[in-house]
Design a protein around this motif. Sequence first.
Motif, PDB file in Angstrom:
ATOM      1  N   ARG A  11      -6.263   1.947  -0.801  1.00 44.64           N
ATOM      2  CA  ARG A  11      -7.565   3.013   0.345  1.00 44.64           C
ATOM      3  C   ARG A  11      -6.387   1.985   1.371  1.00 44.64           C
ATOM      4  O   ARG A  11      -6.721   1.627   2.496  1.00 44.64           O
ATOM      5  N   VAL A  12      -5.803   0.807   0.625  1.00 45.57           N
ATOM      6  CA  VAL A  12      -5.703  -0.179   1.749  1.00 45.57           C
ATOM      7  C   VAL A  12      -3.754   0.232   2.485  1.00 45.57           C
ATOM      8  O   VAL A  12      -3.008   0.360   1.645  1.00 45.57           O
ATOM      9  N   ILE A  13      -3.691   0.196   4.161  1.00 45.48           N
ATOM     10  CA  ILE A  13      -2.558   0.649   4.225  1.00 45.48           C
ATOM     11  C   ILE A  13      -1.438  -1.152   4.591  1.00 45.48           C
ATOM     12  O   ILE A  13      -2.002  -1.979   5.369  1.00 45.48           O
ATOM     13  N   PRO A  14      -0.842  -1.007   3.948  1.00 42.50           N
ATOM     14  CA  PRO A  14       0.541  -1.984   3.883  1.00 42.50           C
ATOM     15  C   PRO A  14       1.311  -2.944   4.961  1.00 42.50           C
ATOM     16  O   PRO A  14       1.450  -1.704   6.240  1.00 42.50           O
ATOM     17  N   ALA A  15       0.648  -3.947   5.615  1.00 42.63           N
ATOM     18  CA  ALA A  15       0.767  -3.646   6.956  1.00 42.63           C
ATOM     19  C   ALA A  15       2.365  -5.098   6.916  1.00 42.63           C
ATOM     20  O   ALA A  15       2.658  -5.307   7.990  1.00 42.63           O
ATOM     21  N   ASP A  16       2.610  -5.060   6.332  1.00 42.36           N
ATOM     22  CA  ASP A  16       3.912  -6.142   6.408  1.00 42.36           C
ATOM     23  C   ASP A  16       5.338  -5.762   4.455  1.00 42.36           C
ATOM     24  O   ASP A  16       4.557  -5.152   3.425  1.00 42.36           O
ATOM     25  N   ARG A  17       6.382  -6.564   4.309  1.00 42.91           N
ATOM     26  CA  ARG A  17       6.863  -6.223   3.504  1.00 42.91           C
ATOM     27  C   ARG A  17       6.224  -6.637   2.402  1.00 42.91           C
ATOM     28  O   ARG A  17       6.766  -5.849   1.066  1.00 42.91           O
ATOM     29  N   GLN A  19       3.289  -6.537   1.286  1.00 43.04           N
ATOM     30  CA  GLN A  19       2.319  -6.043   0.850  1.00 43.04           C
ATOM     31  C   GLN A  19       2.661  -4.585   0.246  1.00 43.04           C
ATOM     32  O   GLN A  19       2.212  -3.451  -0.255  1.00 43.04           O
ATOM     33  N   ALA A  20       3.982  -4.338   1.357  1.00 40.90           N
ATOM     34  CA  ALA A  20       3.568  -3.278   0.538  1.00 40.90           C
ATOM     35  C   ALA A  20       5.096  -2.714  -0.834  1.00 40.90           C
ATOM     36  O   ALA A  20       5.011  -2.103  -1.496  1.00 40.90           O
ATOM     37  N   GLU A  21       5.363  -4.146  -1.339  1.00 43.98           N
ATOM     38  CA  GLU A  21       6.419  -4.220  -2.372  1.00 43.98           C
ATOM     39  C   GLU A  21       4.884  -4.163  -3.478  1.00 43.98           C
ATOM     40  O   GLU A  21       5.679  -3.330  -4.425  1.00 43.98           O
ATOM     41  N   LEU A  22       3.897  -4.722  -2.902  1.00 42.81           N
ATOM     42  CA  LEU A  22       2.972  -4.972  -3.884  1.00 42.81           C
ATOM     43  C   LEU A  22       2.131  -3.705  -4.093  1.00 42.81           C
ATOM     44  O   LEU A  22       1.860  -2.903  -4.899  1.00 42.81           O
TER      45      LEU A  22
END
Length: 308
Positions: A11-17, A19-22
């Motif tokens: 449910r968490v919106i990635p805030a950086d690259r 986190q987006a990769e995770l």
Amino acid sequence: MAFTPQTWPGRVIPADREQAELATRKLFGELFPGHPVTSQAIAILNRWFDAGWCVDAIKVALDNLPEGREGFQPRRGDQESPEDFLVRRLRKWFREEDDDFERNARLAPPRAGQSLDMHLRLKRQQQINDGLVSRPRRLTEAGQQARRQVRERAGKGRPDPIARARARDARVQQALDALAVDVPPAHAGEGENAPDDRRDSQLVAAYAARTATVRHDPTVRRILARLTEERRRPNAQETIILRRAVRAAQQRASLGTLAAATADATNEVLNPDAQRILTYLDHALNSGLTLDQTLALMHTQVDTLDTP
């Protein structure tokens, strides 16, 4: 708190690259196990994460159409790559109104997301409610007073280092004045630069002795003589042997320097390397010449003594 693709909250919106990769790896691990995460897939999902979508919202969108639209999402083809599947399924979630001039405008996510800070706060509160984590206790009166004292000391700042150094020097001077003993300076009458000159000459002598130890090593002499006679550079095997011989000679020179320095105190029989170093130290001189000239002069003097 460190996350892995398996533990990343859906449910968490990635805030950086990072986190987006995770989040991308989490989605691939759940929907496309065994498929590698490509840069194309990361780029596709990054655009949705930047629009405020989370992993759970993308999973819902892949299986459902937006509200108000009829039909169903066709299943993934056998030869369809995960990247093409994501593009085809998520294409239905773009806006199609005529009055919408924003390019690639996306609909609202089917499942609302949250920031990582909000997720951690809610998780912490849930753990407290479940009794897994104890609530922080309020400070007692003594604890609050100690906190105020620490804050006051921190607000004053650290003392001036220059003032501390001057105070220390003043205390040392007071202690010396209290002794009232006149101590003559060391090496009095030998000239202003006598101690420094003698130390420099001893350092040069020690350096010359160490280089002489390497130069007199049998293996080093044999290889250098062969190379000089054949007028060539050393090959790979000779280079390895030469390096090992030089390293071993340097170690013997270090041990010889230690033995020569303690020769008067121990009265031990010196080995040839230590005796050579002691001879160089005995011939330490301050000739006023350059370093190369001084080394050549010392080598000549010691070699003359070694020659029968």
